[in-house]
Design an enzyme around this catalytic site. Structure first.
Site, PDB file in Angstrom:
ATOM      1  N   GLY A   1       0.859  -1.192   0.000  1.00 41.05           N
ATOM      2  CA  GLY A   1       0.000   0.000   0.000  1.00 41.05           C
ATOM      3  C   GLY A   1       0.885   1.228   0.000  1.00 41.05           C
ATOM      4  N   CYS A   2       0.984   1.886  -1.130  1.00 42.79           N
ATOM      5  CA  CYS A   2       1.901   3.033  -1.221  1.00 42.79           C
ATOM      6  C   CYS A   2       1.122   4.335  -1.315  1.00 42.79           C
ATOM      7  CB  CYS A   2       2.863   2.841  -2.390  1.00 42.79           C
ATOM      8  SG  CYS A   2       3.789   1.314  -2.217  1.00 42.79           S
TER       9      CYS A   2
ATOM     10  N   GLY B   1       1.606   4.947   3.622  1.00 39.52           N
ATOM     11  CA  GLY B   1       2.605   3.993   3.135  1.00 39.52           C
ATOM     12  C   GLY B   1       3.874   4.718   2.692  1.00 39.52           C
TER      13      GLY B   1
ATOM     14  N   ALA C   1      -1.297  12.220   7.086  1.00 36.37           N
ATOM     15  CA  ALA C   1      -0.640  12.498   5.806  1.00 36.37           C
ATOM     16  C   ALA C   1      -1.712  12.552   4.738  1.00 36.37           C
ATOM     17  CB  ALA C   1       0.364  11.395   5.492  1.00 36.37           C
TER      18      ALA C   1
ATOM     19  N   LYS D   1      -9.637   3.806  19.520  1.00 34.21           N
ATOM     20  CA  LYS D   1      -9.530   4.447  18.199  1.00 34.21           C
ATOM     21  C   LYS D   1     -10.779   4.132  17.377  1.00 34.21           C
ATOM     22  CE  LYS D   1      -7.608   6.746  14.801  1.00 34.21           C
ATOM     23  NZ  LYS D   1      -6.970   6.244  13.651  1.00 34.21           N
TER      24      LYS D   1
HETATM   25  O1  KPL Z   1      -8.468   8.653  11.990  1.00 31.88           O
HETATM   26  C1  KPL Z   1      -8.997   9.683  11.650  1.00 31.88           C
HETATM   27  C2  KPL Z   1      -9.508   9.736  10.256  1.00 31.88           C
HETATM   28  O2  KPL Z   1      -9.727  10.805   9.708  1.00 31.88           O
HETATM   29  O3  KPL Z   1      -9.670   8.644   9.687  1.00 31.88           O
HETATM   30  C3  KPL Z   1      -9.222  10.802  12.634  1.00 31.88           C
HETATM   31  C4  KPL Z   1      -8.601  10.408  13.966  1.00 31.88           C
HETATM   32  C5  KPL Z   1     -10.695  11.018  12.790  1.00 31.88           C
HETATM   33  C6  KPL Z   1      -8.519  12.068  12.248  1.00 31.88           C
HETATM   34  O4  KPL Z   1      -9.104  12.752  11.199  1.00 31.88           O
END
Ligand code: KPL
Length: 293
Positions: A7-8, A12, A122, A176
């Protein structure tokens, strides 16, 4: 160390560049096989890193000690299953993506598997990847042999700090997951940056309450207020970000909803729980995806 990055995309390339600069023998693995991959990363301090790295070399893959998977959750099993027979039996898999449940889609195997979550941000800007925010990558074992791989945290930390090892990574993954269950669908629905969600406190509270119920059934010690505090902390720290789901919906790309809210709902069903607010958001995002041209 010999490493393949599967996955680039944005994340990545950040890892490929960081590992290469640290002296590791890295290659990229692309869906459409190429002999080389171009890595152009601009760090958050403006420093540009350009590399031409080998790609899709089966010998390099077979000798890799680490396969770092930075694909979107819904791409993981499709891309990884054909590669599994080509890996060295001691190659460690590190899955780094939003959401949960991809490992359930892999065939039984005895590889050391690690799962991780990261707060590095990123994004692609034309042919360049902007590493917009540094963060922490939490990794830990999600297969029995993964437990012996804590030294990898040190190796990865030297390349792209911070990396933290957790013997019990599931708690970090769930926290998360809850953040993503709240921020991703809401920002995609309201079309706002993460910070704009402070306008929807009741809805955020209902989402966290439902998620806390599931987490307690899953055996974690948590409560609505703990999750709320964590979610608001991320909202504040990433206030200017456009979430990955908002970006996916705007670009009419497949989202990770099946592995985010979808995973939460699947676990809830196993415990006989009904989550009306999360179900509504899940259906709303599915509806949006079905309207793509
Ligand atoms: O993981 C994220 C995402 O955008 O997928 C957060 C933590 C919500 C940061 O934007």
């Amino acid at each position: 160390m010999k490493i393949t990055v599967l996955g680039c995309g944005a994340l990545g390339q950040v890892w490929l560049s960081a590992l290469c600069r640290q002296g590791h023998d890295v290659q990229g693995w692309l869906r459409v096989p190429q002999p080389f991959c171009l890595v152009n990363v601009i760090d958050e301090d403006g420093t540009a890193h350009n590399h031409t790295l080998p790609a899709n070399d089966p010998v390099h893959l077979a000798e890799s000690e680490l396969l770092l998977v930075t694909l979107k959750a819904w791409q993981v099993s499709g891309a990884l299953i054909p590669l599994l027979p080509q890996l060295h039996p001691d190659c460690t898999l590190l899955l780094l993506h939003n959401g949960m449940g991809t490992q359930d889609e892999l065939p039984a195997n005895t590889l050391p598997i690690l799962q991780g979550v990261t707060t590095h941000a990123a994004r692609r800007d034309g042919n360049t990847i902007l590493h917009v925010a540094r963060g922490i990558t939490h990794i830990g074992p999600s297969s029995p042999r993964g437990r012996a791989m804590s030294h990898l945290a040190e190796t990865l930390h030297h390349a792209l700090p911070d990396v933290a090892w957790h013997d019990a990574i599931a708690a970090a993954n769930w926290k998360k997951l809850v953040v993503n269950c709240v921020i991703n669908p809401l920002t995609a629905i309201y079309g706002c940056p993460n910070g704009g969600l402070t306008a929807y406190p009741e809805q955020i509270e209902r989402l966290c309450r439902e998620a806390a119920q599931v987490m307690v059934f899953e055996g974690f010690h948590t409560a609505t207020d703990t999750l709320l505090a964590y979610v608001y902390d991320v909202i504040e720290r990433t206030a200017a970000n456009h979430s990955s789901m908002l970006q996916d919906v705007r670009a009419q790309r497949h989202t990770e909803i099946d592995y985010i809210t979808g995973y939460l709902l699947r676990r809830a069903r196993r415990h006989g729980l009904h989550l009306p607010e999360n179900t509504r958001l899940f259906e709303h995002i599915k509806q949006k995806e079905s309207e793509y041209e």
